[in-house]
Design an enzyme around this catalytic site. Structure first.
Site, mmCIF file in Angstrom:
data_model
loop_
_atom_site.group_PDB
_atom_site.id
_atom_site.type_symbol
_atom_site.label_atom_id
_atom_site.label_comp_id
_atom_site.label_asym_id
_atom_site.label_seq_id
_atom_site.Cartn_x
_atom_site.Cartn_y
_atom_site.Cartn_z
ATOM 1 N N CYS A 90 0.869 -1.178 0.000
ATOM 2 C CA CYS A 90 0.000 0.000 0.000
ATOM 3 C C CYS A 90 0.905 1.227 0.000
ATOM 4 O O CYS A 90 1.650 1.451 0.966
ATOM 5 C CB CYS A 90 -0.902 -0.020 1.232
ATOM 6 S SG CYS A 90 -1.994 1.410 1.248
ATOM 7 N N CYS A 240 -3.321 6.818 -5.078
ATOM 8 C CA CYS A 240 -3.019 5.381 -4.937
ATOM 9 C C CYS A 240 -1.564 5.091 -5.334
ATOM 10 O O CYS A 240 -1.214 5.151 -6.516
ATOM 11 C CB CYS A 240 -3.969 4.514 -5.759
ATOM 12 S SG CYS A 240 -3.859 2.759 -5.318
#
Ligand code: PYC
Length: 316
Positions: A90, A240
């Site tokens: 992530c 992201c």
């Protein structure tokens, strides 16, 4: 469920929340982070749900369980999770974790390494709030797939790996604005369902669990704007990190961005990452720069006498 008390520090990275569990997390032993993540999912999933779901969390929360790394050259181990399960890497969460560890006095300005279930990432803490991460190797897997999506028509995109599997649609069904988030979410879910129906996967049959739409940037000095649907149905408020890594891999494969050139990716809320890459034999190593800020310290509790919501629930 008796007596869980998890200490967490919350932060946001370009708008996307990260909740780092710093104490009181599940007892996962000292195996590889890959094995510890499997044990987390099998035996201790209620810790994930308690931290990420209502009434203590909400759909957008990405959790980062702080672990002892196996590789002692790493400053920390991190296992990422969300409202419905576990994610490989992530990017925004790694930036948030670096800022949180600095806030705790555990790391200083400079270079560090973090271990994750999918590999080691390098982190450059440039100031208290600005971080550049060097992600794991990313690559374009299948390019220019044309999908016939019910209600949407023909959509062309690429499958790529950036630490998670992405389908990157070359365009967007509507303008990439906050007002359109409901519509964008429905359309991205339709793309995801079509991928499943047509048996399109990542390598080794891996599920493609992140969908991205791209459109023109709103800021004059950015290259592109995106909308990212995450596996639990929430959208990424940041551009992201793993998605931007996948995007760079596709741009590199298409000869549209050279090694070392800067790509500024805007999110649907207008926050941004600055990104570039180094070429490797089988893909690219992306660098992503973003900012994170600590927003809260808390102790999450499951009262053993609470008959209603000891493990949390999905409200949406
Ligand atoms: O920044 O890589 C990322 C990410 C994945 C899911 C939410 N954010």
């Amino acid at each position: 469920m008796a007596g869980i008390q998890m200490q967490v520090i919350d932060s946001h990275t370009e708008g996307e929340p990260t909740r780092m569990v710093i104490a009181g997390g599940p007892p996962l032993g000292s195996g590889s982070l890959f094995d510890r993540r499997a044990l987390f999912a099998k035996e201790f999933d209620h810790y994930r749900s308690l931290a990420a779901n209502e009434p203590r969390g909400y759909d957008a929360v990405v959790g980062a369980l702080l672990c002892e790394p196996v590789d002692k050259s790493c400053a920390a181990g991190l296992i990422f999770f969300n409202n419905t399960g576990y994610i490989g890497m992530c990017g925004h969460g790694t930036i948030g974790a670096a800022v949180t560890l600095a806030h705790m006095g555990k790391i200083g300005i400079g270079q560090h390494r973090f271990e994750t279930p999918v590999g080691i990432v390098s982190v450059d803490l440039r100031s208290a709030n600005e971080v550049t991460i060097q992600n794991i190797q990313s690559y374009a897997y299948i390019r220019d797939i044309a999908l016939d999506v019910p209600g949407l028509g023909s959509i062309t995109g690429d499958v790529a790996w950036g630490g998670n599997w992405f389908f990157l649609c070359h365009s967007s069904p509507c303008e990439l604005t906050v007002a359109n988030i409901g519509e964008l979410t429905r359309q991205a879910e339709a793309v995801k369902a079509t991928l499943v129906k047509q048996g399109i996967t990542g390598r080794d049959g891996a599920e493609i669990d992140h969908i991205e739409f791209f459109g023109p940037a709103h800021a004059h000095d950015a290259n592109s704007r995106n909308f990212v649907l995450c596996p639990g149905g929430a959208y990424d408020r940041s551009p992201c990190g793993t998605g931007t890594s996948a995007k760079l891999a596709c741009l590199a494969a298409a000869g549209k961005l050279k090694p070392g050139e800067t790509w500024v990716q805007e999110s649907v809320i207008g926050s941004r990452f600055e990104a570039s890459y180094q070429a490797t034999a089988n893909g690219i190593i992306p660098s992503i720069t973003g900012r994170a800020y600590v927003t809260a310290h808390a102790t999450l509790m499951a009262d053993p006498l609470d008959p209603l919501l000891p493990a949390g629930f999905r409200g949406a």
